[in-house]
Design an enzyme around this catalytic site. Structure first.
Site, mmCIF file in Angstrom:
data_model
loop_
_atom_site.group_PDB
_atom_site.id
_atom_site.type_symbol
_atom_site.label_atom_id
_atom_site.label_comp_id
_atom_site.label_asym_id
_atom_site.label_seq_id
_atom_site.Cartn_x
_atom_site.Cartn_y
_atom_site.Cartn_z
ATOM 1 N N GLN D 125 0.856 -1.181 0.000
ATOM 2 C CA GLN D 125 0.000 0.000 0.000
ATOM 3 C C GLN D 125 0.895 1.236 0.000
ATOM 4 O O GLN D 125 2.016 1.205 0.480
ATOM 5 C CB GLN D 125 -0.996 -0.008 1.154
ATOM 6 C CG GLN D 125 -0.423 -0.197 2.543
ATOM 7 C CD GLN D 125 0.107 1.068 3.156
ATOM 8 O OE1 GLN D 125 0.059 2.124 2.555
ATOM 9 N NE2 GLN D 125 0.642 0.942 4.353
ATOM 10 N N SER D 128 0.376 6.668 2.949
ATOM 11 C CA SER D 128 0.883 7.807 3.711
ATOM 12 C C SER D 128 1.943 8.582 2.964
ATOM 13 O O SER D 128 2.617 8.060 2.075
ATOM 14 C CB SER D 128 1.492 7.323 5.026
ATOM 15 O OG SER D 128 0.517 6.717 5.812
ATOM 16 N N SER D 160 3.837 -0.473 3.648
ATOM 17 C CA SER D 160 4.167 -1.790 4.185
ATOM 18 C C SER D 160 4.327 -2.804 3.067
ATOM 19 O O SER D 160 3.639 -2.753 2.053
ATOM 20 C CB SER D 160 3.123 -2.254 5.204
ATOM 21 O OG SER D 160 1.838 -2.099 4.706
ATOM 22 N N GLU D 247 -17.427 -4.621 4.821
ATOM 23 C CA GLU D 247 -16.822 -5.734 5.541
ATOM 24 C C GLU D 247 -15.407 -5.466 6.012
ATOM 25 O O GLU D 247 -14.932 -6.086 6.941
ATOM 26 C CB GLU D 247 -16.787 -7.004 4.678
ATOM 27 C CG GLU D 247 -18.116 -7.608 4.371
ATOM 28 C CD GLU D 247 -18.608 -7.178 3.003
ATOM 29 O OE1 GLU D 247 -18.721 -8.029 2.137
ATOM 30 O OE2 GLU D 247 -18.858 -5.959 2.803
ATOM 31 N N ASN D 373 -5.201 5.037 17.140
ATOM 32 C CA ASN D 373 -6.302 4.827 18.082
ATOM 33 C C ASN D 373 -6.859 6.139 18.616
ATOM 34 O O ASN D 373 -8.031 6.203 18.999
ATOM 35 C CB ASN D 373 -5.836 3.923 19.227
ATOM 36 C CG ASN D 373 -5.772 2.461 18.795
ATOM 37 O OD1 ASN D 373 -5.884 2.163 17.601
ATOM 38 N ND2 ASN D 373 -5.606 1.567 19.740
ATOM 39 N N GLU D 374 -6.029 7.183 18.619
ATOM 40 C CA GLU D 374 -6.542 8.489 19.041
ATOM 41 C C GLU D 374 -7.596 8.979 18.051
ATOM 42 O O GLU D 374 -8.657 9.472 18.439
ATOM 43 C CB GLU D 374 -5.403 9.520 19.139
ATOM 44 C CG GLU D 374 -4.502 9.331 20.356
ATOM 45 C CD GLU D 374 -3.567 8.141 20.244
ATOM 46 O OE1 GLU D 374 -3.145 7.814 19.111
ATOM 47 O OE2 GLU D 374 -3.268 7.506 21.272
#
Lengths: 329, 392, 329, 392
Positions: D125, D128, D160, D247, D373-374
């Protein structure tokens, strides 16, 4: 697989919610705490009319059950409204009598439980369990002591709980109703039902605590803005939602396992109990913190939910005992 | 670097210990948040004061012993280790007296401090208002100039001890003209008033366990003479804040409370707990470690003050630390107590005569009052770590 | 009581800090991790010149010590700069030899340790402690096995740690130097010194992790503002400061107790070890989270601190063992 | 409400289990973040694909089995329970393929999916960029129109698998005129490009343990033909987001991973731990409870989808939950392993051939990637709880 409540179950939850909201439970709780059980018994009758207690009673004794899934639905709603009284204990007593295999005892008590006439309490006596909840308000108090079960004669003095609506007391005296390994087996089953109902009740408590705190955080301003716009408040409330949302399927799966007499149901119930009670306690702490001094007052109804959440944490299985059971071979 | 007490300090400790050993009531007094308990605690203040143990750090002329901070810490350690009662006079001693000692007139000191030391006059604080919790700058209650004094009006809330106390102190908006959105702290005056004065109504508020630990105060043209203004009119904010950063940062909750509580927790664990339950053991150990850390942190702060330094933002570190420690410690105790952990302090079978339940309820307020822990963390981040202000 | 570092101790910390900053420790760590110990030995010599190792050696063997308070000052600074090598083990070996009461052994090794010529490692062999740290880079590897101590002949293959600068290996063979209860007693003392030095090192690691993260949070923008202005970031960093600030006095008090041969020193050290290592680990997690993907990379020097903090947590006393010791009667 | 699988589903489970039992390598493959490990994992994809186990939920014509979500969950449970290797093709299968299946042309599907299914083409991918982590709207890399296609320029990072993969996909700014501060999501185009094309440089980046788990990509006028645009040019943001809420919210981390890991942790605890250490026992139990909760939550989501519902903000609940569970689970394992818990996965004595160390390192990225997570908590608070936006 359809791991979702069906329409009927959802409608049942919805109608209980509406009925309990209309009943104005905070006043009922305060009366119960003050020793006036009459308003509580009125709510009890309405719950019975809605079929709540019948869910724990088999058909041959005028019940509709046992239907553990529906029971957890009902207990979640009762937790949501902090209904007082020996609700868990009555349902657990029904499970005990149902499993005991003593037709006379079952016939003597189960129809009354199903119809709402009989509120029961149950004490599985041990060093870590000396009390029966709300024995003073129960029509029958069953005490399992070793392999014998007796019907208590009286209750000792009420030992007020940190949750004012919980009034434990030591059950006294009484005659032995039955004795033997079937008593022990029925008591184990009753403990499972009680733990599951407590977990569902805790989930309901947590749901209300979160909803009220979200509502308050949207309205209450500090430094010129709603406190619900502070990131710390948002994130901590998000964590509460996560904890509650992931506790719910554990409760439902435990109910499904219990309904199916799955041998893993004890482990599933223990997992649900830990998760739901930890979530409710954490939500109570959060609700208290973000309501500030207001949350710390007895006069805010929220305190009734806050105080109950801690008491339920150890009732019918401490977190440590439940975690041990999750890993039991 | 050392942790040694001088021979004098050790003698002071021995004297305190000996006195407490004979005077501390054998059974806990009734909760000080009840009328009966309040009276019993007031009587205990008189007993303390009779032998000059009620305000050891004050000058002798006001009833104290001129004790150093370190001696005060020693006294507190002995006090809580002896299981002595909670201090019903603490609002006056810890919040009002330091301000008076810095800003009060000689006349005020002589008039106010001795009856505070003896428990004859017990003080409530009146900081908060309904619309301003941690945001004191938004206070609305007013002090209007009148002949020889001021007329106070408005509403105060979360006034701890006010249900049974004699007098109260707080900030009032005395100069509306000077207020603007940028300087909301201006135009406040620090005033003292009697709770039984004409125009004062006290509505007790029950805390979680129903006890009236605080009250709402309604003030309607309550006359306060000029002699009961502390510092200059209009300078109340500065007067109130000037003592927030000094020893008070160290003394709001004395370490002795927590070392004693951790000690009791350890004793409970040894006597009541399953020794193989290492999960509980770890939590007991963490309480012991936390109490010791708080004690040592305070010793370091006291040493810094003794060496001429000051306490600033550290008091925010303190506040968050002790308030979280206090809750964790009491939750551990409740878990150790099994089925008895649920009981209210009024239950006949409540362990330790209800003191764990009372302590737990009390601890739950810790992260909320005296500046919520959220505000304290903002302060730590901005003042100690230098992070940008942001809109939160 | 003067529970504060004196001017001389503060100057010592300051000068070590300056020297280590100038030494460019990240490159030294990377070399050490790759098996090149030469830059690490250069730093070692500078530390010795500053008197660090002499603090663990008594005067009759060319040392200045034992001076536990100054040792914790030094280890905090070495932790702050993530200095690689068997620092803790060398100081613990010195404590062992000092306490052993064997003049010949002490004379043989302690002067070299004090002067920086000798890097040592130490393994108190047990099921939970099979390795000696950096044995390949040590001039002497002491192994305490029961009541005997031997000088290892060789080290087994390096077992790379999650902290690349830690290179544990099983010490092999060797001749017995001494045997008897004094070996056991000396080993216990050495373990205390090692735990205390590790706690101080962890505190230093945590201090750097926090400082770098604060710095990064002030600079890095996201959604148009510095991430350090987000309340969640601020509060979590505030919590890290609290954890570190309250660990520090525990370390200092433990050092004072050890210096005074206070019988409670073992408990004090255990308390300091738990608090400092938990604080360092929590700070490492926070540093990683707020640096985002950048923190997760090996090339950012911060990773050297992050990776060491977890390894130190269990070195010379797991959290569970330390907590048990805090409560030991 | 039930948790029953149909006879067909049980047969599917049995078939998968039987196949895995004979094919899963006895020893773990080398880390897929190394060249050697990448090749071994690619070979494993080929093995899976040969018997149509690599993409069970895809249509048969592209190499799948047309499996339902529930069958996919079953397959994943069996897959991880069997200790089968990590999926080197997961970026393609979980991130690119759902988008292609919704927005791709028939030609694209036929051309791209089969070699993805077989492991012949492995995808990285490229979301970023250096200045935009979780803030994708601020992307700067460009796609400039040219004859028959586009020229890509700019820099991508945290890509990644890119150190060893064949192709990559990402968003590029194709219409600068349409961009303004209010609509930064406009004018982006979703493109695919080969990593060995002219103008592409790949700089591997080592993760915490030094392995090149991701890379920086430098693009300098890289030509991409029109056939490698997904959806309409300028609509890349909408194309990319349209599959984020379906999904994928359920399948980013399959519950099977965690139930299997919790099972291994329990086995480790039974074999290696001191049974009286209840502190560790409680943490093991929490991992088991968490994995079960995640599995059940996913079953409920799958049931909701099967009943015609959709997955929305729940995927944020999911993300926070599994990422925290994963770290806690691995930290518990490391603590259980005592002195061996410290070892790197490359150590000869590393327990379970290094898989706990590898798993721990991998878990640490969980709270960071795929939206920190923020950010997820912001989304939960705003979208699910309805709290006001605020400036964070």
């Amino acid at each position: 697989m359809r791991f979702l409540l069906d329409d009927e179950q959802q409608a049942f939850a919805h109608s209980l919610d509406g009925m309990l909201a209309a009943a104005g439970t905070p006043a009922v709780v305060r009366a119960w705490a003050a020793g006036n059980t009459a308003p509580g018994r009125d709510v009890w009758e309405k719950l019975a009319e809605a079929g709540v207690f019948a869910l724990a009673v088999p058909e041959q004794h005028d019940g509709l059950g046992p239907l553990p899934v529906e029971l957890t639905v009902a207990f979640t709603e009762m937790g949501r409204h902090a209904v007082p009284g020996p609700l868990v204990e009555t349902v657990a007593a029904a499970a005990f009598l149902d499993r005991l295999g003593d037709d006379a005892a079952a016939a003597a008590w189960l129809p009354g439980i199903a119809s709402g006439k009989t509120a029961a309490s149950l004490c599985l006596l041990s060093e870590s369990s000396p009390y029966a909840l709300d024995a003073h308000a129960a029509d029958a108090v069953f005490v399992v002591d070793g392999d014998a079960v007796r019907l208590a004669e009286a209750a000792g003095p009420v030992q007020p709980s940190a949750d004012p609506a919980r009034r434990p007391a030591r059950p006294l005296g009484g005659t032995v109703l039955a004795r033997g390994p079937e008593v022990t087996a029925a008591a184990e089953h009753a403990a499972d039902v009680a733990a599951l109902a407590t977990a569902a009740q805790a989930l309901g408590l947590g749901r209300t605590l979160l909803a009220r705190t979200v509502e308050y955080a949207r309205q209450r301003t500090q430094f010129g803005v709603a406190i619900g716009s502070f990131q710390t408040v948002k994130h901590r409330l998000a964590d509460m939602l996560i904890a509650l949302e992931f506790a719910q399927p554990l409760i439902q799966a435990a109910a499904v396992a219990l309904a199916a007499k799955n041998p893993a149901s004890g482990r599933e119930i223990a997992a649900a109990k830990v998760a739901a009670c930890e979530a409710a306690c954490a939500t109570a702490r959060t609700a208290l913190q973000f309501h500030g001094a207001l949350g710390y007052t007895e006069e805010l109804d929220l305190s009734l939910w806050i105080r109950k959440s801690r008491a339920l944490r150890s009732a019918w299985g401490t977190p440590a005992a439940c975690r041990a059971r999750v890993l039991a071979p | 670097m050392d942790l040694d007490f001088t021979a004098e300090e050790e003698a002071f400790r021995a004297e305190a210990r000996a006195w407490l050993a004979t005077r501390v009531p054998a059974a806990p007094l009734p909760s000080l948040e009840t009328a009966e308990g309040f009276a019993a605690h007031r009587e205990w203040e008189r007993t303390l004061s009779a032998d000059r143990w009620s305000v050891v750090s004050w000058p002798e002329k006001y009833g104290g012993r001129g004790a150093s901070i370190l001696e005060w810490l020693i006294f507190e350690e002995e006090y809580y280790a002896a299981g002595a009662p909670g201090r019903v006079s603490q609002n006056g001693i810890h919040l009002l007296a330091p301000t008076l000692l810095e800003h009060g007139t000689a006349q005020q000191l002589a008039r106010i401090l001795p009856p505070m030391a003896s428990g004859e006059v017990i003080w409530a604080q009146a900081w908060s208002e309904p619309e301003s919790g941690s945001d004191l700058a938004s206070l609305r209650s007013t002090a209007v100039r009148t002949d020889g004094g001021w007329l106070l009006s408005g509403q105060k809330t979360w006034s701890s001890r006010a249900a049974f106390a004699d007098r109260a102190f707080g900030l009032f908006r005395s100069d509306r003209g000077d207020t603007n959105a940028d300087k909301p702290h201006r135009g406040l005056t620090y005033l003292m008033f009697p709770l039984d004065a004409d125009g004062v109504s006290v509505r007790p508020i029950g805390r979680l366990d129903g006890k009236p630990a605080f009250a709402e105060l309604f003030l309607d043209n309550v006359f306060v003479p000029d002699r009961d203004v502390i510092g200059e009119p209009g300078q109340g904010w500065r007067v109130a804040m000037s003592t927030a950063g000094n020893e008070r940062g160290l003394t709001l909750r004395s370490p002795g409370r927590f070392t004693a509580a951790a000690h009791r927790l350890t004793a409970l664990w040894r006597s009541a707990a399953d020794p193989s339950d290492t999960a509980l053991r770890d939590r007991v150990a963490d309480a012991v470690i936390g109490a010791r850390a708080y004690q040592l942190f305070t010793y370091a702060g006291a040493s810094r003050i003794a060496a001429g330094g000051a306490i600033g933002g550290e008091s925010s570190l303190n506040k968050v630390f002790w308030s979280e420690l206090d809750i964790a410690l009491h939750e551990t105790a409740l878990d150790l107590l099994g089925p008895y952990g649920e009981l209210s302090d009024t239950a006949g079978e409540a362990p330790a005569q209800g003191s764990w339940a009372e302590g737990y309820t009390f601890s739950l307020a810790g992260p909320i009052y005296a500046g919520t822990n959220e505000i304290q963390r903002d302060i730590i981040a901005e003042r100690l770590l230098g992070l940008p202000k942001g809109r939160r």
